[in-house]
Design a protein around this motif. Sequence first.
Motif, mmCIF file in Angstrom:
data_model
loop_
_atom_site.group_PDB
_atom_site.id
_atom_site.type_symbol
_atom_site.label_atom_id
_atom_site.label_comp_id
_atom_site.label_asym_id
_atom_site.label_seq_id
_atom_site.Cartn_x
_atom_site.Cartn_y
_atom_site.Cartn_z
ATOM 1 N N GLN A 1 0.822 -1.220 0.000
ATOM 2 C CA GLN A 1 0.000 0.000 0.000
ATOM 3 C C GLN A 1 0.850 1.261 0.000
ATOM 4 O O GLN A 1 0.443 2.301 -0.537
ATOM 5 N N PHE A 2 2.038 1.175 0.582
ATOM 6 C CA PHE A 2 2.894 2.355 0.680
ATOM 7 C C PHE A 2 3.936 2.403 -0.448
ATOM 8 O O PHE A 2 4.450 3.474 -0.769
ATOM 9 N N SER B 1 -5.362 5.143 1.430
ATOM 10 C CA SER B 1 -4.327 6.095 1.838
ATOM 11 C C SER B 1 -4.599 7.442 1.184
ATOM 12 O O SER B 1 -4.841 7.508 -0.023
ATOM 13 N N LEU C 1 1.760 11.251 3.597
ATOM 14 C CA LEU C 1 0.619 10.439 4.026
ATOM 15 C C LEU C 1 -0.120 11.154 5.156
ATOM 16 O O LEU C 1 0.452 11.452 6.200
ATOM 17 N N TYR D 1 -4.764 6.951 6.754
ATOM 18 C CA TYR D 1 -4.768 5.553 6.315
ATOM 19 C C TYR D 1 -5.870 4.821 7.076
ATOM 20 O O TYR D 1 -6.119 5.080 8.259
#
Length: 293
Positions: free
Chosen positions: A164-165, A194, A201, A204
């Motif tokens: 996801q990151f 996200s 960021l 989340y």
Amino acid sequence: MKNINLGFCGNNLRIMELSETGEVSRLEEVTLSFNLENDKLLKKNKKEYLEEFSEIMHDITDASLEPVEANILLDTGLAFLNIIPVDFSEKNSNINSHILRDLSNYFPDSQKDFNLKCIRLNHHTVSESIDEVLMIAVSKIKTEFLKSICNSCNIIIKKIEIDQFAVEKYIRIKKKPAKAFLIIGYRNNRLDFSLILNGVLKYYNFEITERNNFKLSLLRQLNFFTGNFGSMKISDISIYGEEKITELNDFLKECIRSIPGLGINVDLLYDTGIHESKYAPLYGLAVSSGNPA
């Protein structure tokens, strides 16, 4: 030194290599008899899994005697993620203790058996000193298992990242990201969200969905963003994932069209290099780890 990128998702092992110019030179997927979800099985059947992995990697690395560096990608289901409020006016030792206490609430007997990473979200919704922190924890059994099977093939692990990151780097390389954009990852029965604002960021969350019905969870998150982040003018939503990702993409576009004046572009991550959106995080990992791009 040769560099490869390995992604673990369910029973799938995905392999990606980039050329000197940053183009995808190898992209393939093999099915393993095991996955990384069950730590007990990883310990019990370690020798068997090691032999299987070694046989697969023997062909991929061309049986080279030279060491190979590898970046490892894990899907979010293989990590424990939680958001907690933290008072940053306290000493660092107190902050660390607070984070470990929160982890022990979920793993009372094994909180020390995790590799821990924290990302400050800079919300300040309560006060200037109190902020939200995203806690990312991966069990040491998983990381030690990965080191063991890689060592058996003369592979040196360079970096371990969560998909996801990692996908954010793909977006930055392949697109011109908006000031505020949303990333949605979909795999099996899980949705991850996200929010990136000015390259950072800011939010989340994830939802466990019914395997065949993601729509309720998606609508709940859209309503949340509309109510809480509408002033940020999110203009892009990037989607990647596994099965039913096209169905999610179509449903999301339909939802966006039904909200007058929202004006959000929905993009299913895909290009001729990676072929399918599920490979976008692996490419992001590759280019963020010193690979050409």
